[in-house]
Design an enzyme around this catalytic site. Structure first.
Site, PDB file in Angstrom:
ATOM      1  N   ASP A 193       3.467   2.085  -4.721  1.00  0.00           N
ATOM      2  CA  ASP A 193       2.689   2.976  -5.565  1.00  0.00           C
ATOM      3  C   ASP A 193       2.348   2.163  -6.809  1.00  0.00           C
ATOM      4  O   ASP A 193       3.225   1.888  -7.640  1.00  0.00           O
ATOM      5  CB  ASP A 193       3.508   4.219  -5.927  1.00  0.00           C
ATOM      6  CG  ASP A 193       2.831   5.106  -6.965  1.00  0.00           C
ATOM      7  OD1 ASP A 193       1.720   4.766  -7.422  1.00  0.00           O
ATOM      8  OD2 ASP A 193       3.422   6.138  -7.339  1.00  0.00           O
ATOM      9  N   VAL A 194       1.101   1.759  -6.950  1.00  0.00           N
ATOM     10  CA  VAL A 194       0.734   0.816  -8.020  1.00  0.00           C
ATOM     11  C   VAL A 194       0.906   1.405  -9.413  1.00  0.00           C
ATOM     12  O   VAL A 194       0.935   0.655 -10.402  1.00  0.00           O
ATOM     13  CB  VAL A 194      -0.710   0.290  -7.859  1.00  0.00           C
ATOM     14  CG1 VAL A 194      -0.847  -0.530  -6.593  1.00  0.00           C
ATOM     15  CG2 VAL A 194      -1.733   1.413  -7.911  1.00  0.00           C
ATOM     16  N   ASP A 206       0.846  -1.186   0.000  1.00  0.00           N
ATOM     17  CA  ASP A 206       0.000   0.000   0.000  1.00  0.00           C
ATOM     18  C   ASP A 206       0.883   1.238   0.000  1.00  0.00           C
ATOM     19  O   ASP A 206       2.038   1.190   0.436  1.00  0.00           O
ATOM     20  CB  ASP A 206      -0.916   0.007   1.230  1.00  0.00           C
ATOM     21  CG  ASP A 206      -2.201   0.792   1.007  1.00  0.00           C
ATOM     22  OD1 ASP A 206      -2.115   2.018   0.786  1.00  0.00           O
ATOM     23  OD2 ASP A 206      -3.292   0.194   1.062  1.00  0.00           O
ATOM     24  N   TYR A 210     -15.291   5.839 -13.262  1.00  0.00           N
ATOM     25  CA  TYR A 210     -15.205   4.556 -12.560  1.00  0.00           C
ATOM     26  C   TYR A 210     -15.730   3.427 -13.438  1.00  0.00           C
ATOM     27  O   TYR A 210     -15.142   2.344 -13.494  1.00  0.00           O
ATOM     28  CB  TYR A 210     -15.991   4.649 -11.261  1.00  0.00           C
ATOM     29  CG  TYR A 210     -15.766   3.517 -10.292  1.00  0.00           C
ATOM     30  CD1 TYR A 210     -14.505   3.264  -9.767  1.00  0.00           C
ATOM     31  CD2 TYR A 210     -16.829   2.719  -9.870  1.00  0.00           C
ATOM     32  CE1 TYR A 210     -14.301   2.237  -8.853  1.00  0.00           C
ATOM     33  CE2 TYR A 210     -16.629   1.692  -8.954  1.00  0.00           C
ATOM     34  CZ  TYR A 210     -15.368   1.457  -8.458  1.00  0.00           C
ATOM     35  OH  TYR A 210     -15.163   0.440  -7.555  1.00  0.00           O
TER      36      TYR A 210
END
Length: 246
Positions: free
Chosen positions: A59-60, A37, A146
């Protein structure tokens, strides 16, 4: 029963919400859990609470961050791409910057994550679980960004599942599609609204069962998909939505 004994599970967005519920459920079933995370304080605190868990800063949206996060592990058995955000707004309300930011986290983060974990999974196999949403199947006028992001995750999951099968990799890839689940992300969405009470009621009304879901109800299907019980499931959409997609 330790359904996930001897498995290493890597959970993104694991510091809170659905990710934390999944991490707890995995630990309870005997898995070694990596809580990944950007939220170091809460992620490290949760790792300290669980047996055989550790925190990995991630950090994805960054290839370098992913490479560093997976580097310590010789193998990954389960990858849960759960990190995500939700932007409230219609096609007229949302900005290009909001669109790019959401897709960077919700879509690019999944893409990079699978690429980073794949070398750790090819030889022995495993399970990749991508957190999509009811919004990846069913449109809402005020969730245009989204909807776009989660629809992309849905089809990316299927493409990966086909590729793994055709390449002979013993890796399955499935998506989970929750309805509205009462987690901190819901509170963040409500905070974007001029009338949060009305918005909350609208979330409830979408579900024929008459309530929002609970994080542990999503964690339960994530345990199944991580376990060997789901060995014949790949490219599938697991809808856990209180009947909202009926």
């Amino acid at each position: 029963m330790a359904r996930l004994a001897d498995k290493l599970a890597f959970v993104t967005g694991g510091a809170s919400g659905l990710g934390a519920a999944i991490a707890r459920a995995y630990a309870a079933e005997g898995a070694r859990v990596v809580i990944a995370d950007i939220d170091e304080a809460n992620g490290a605190a949760l790792a300290g609470e669980l047996a055989d868990a550790r925190f990995a800063p991630l950090d994805v949206t960054s290839e370098e961050s992913w490479a560093a996060a997976v580097a310590p592990f010789e193998r990954i058995d389960v990858l849960v791409n759960n990190a995500g955000i939700t932007t409230l707004g219609s096609i007229e309300d949302c900005t290009v910057a909001q669109f790019r930011h959401e897709l960077d986290i919700d879509v690019l983060g999944v893409f990079i994550g699978i690429q980073a974990a794949l070398p750790k999974m090819k030889a022995h196999g495993g399970s990749i679980i991508n957190m999509s949403s009811l919004s990846g199947i069913k449109a809402s006028a005020n969730l245009v960004v989204y909807n776009a992001a989660k629809a992309a995750v849905t089809l990316m999951t299927k493409s990966c599942a086909l590729h793994f099968a055709q390449a002979g990799y013993p890796i399955r890839c499935n998506s989970i599609h929750p309805g509205a689940i009462h987690t901190p992300i819901i509170d963040k969405v409500l905070a974007q609204s001029d009338d949060p009470d009305a918005l909350y009621r609208s979330f409830v009304e979408v579900h024929p069962v008459g309530r929002l879901g609970k994080p542990e109800e999503i964690a339960a299907i994530a345990v199944y998909l991580a376990s060997d019980e789901s060995a014949f499931a790949t490219g599938a959409e697991f809808r856990i939505d209180g009947g909202a997609s009926i």
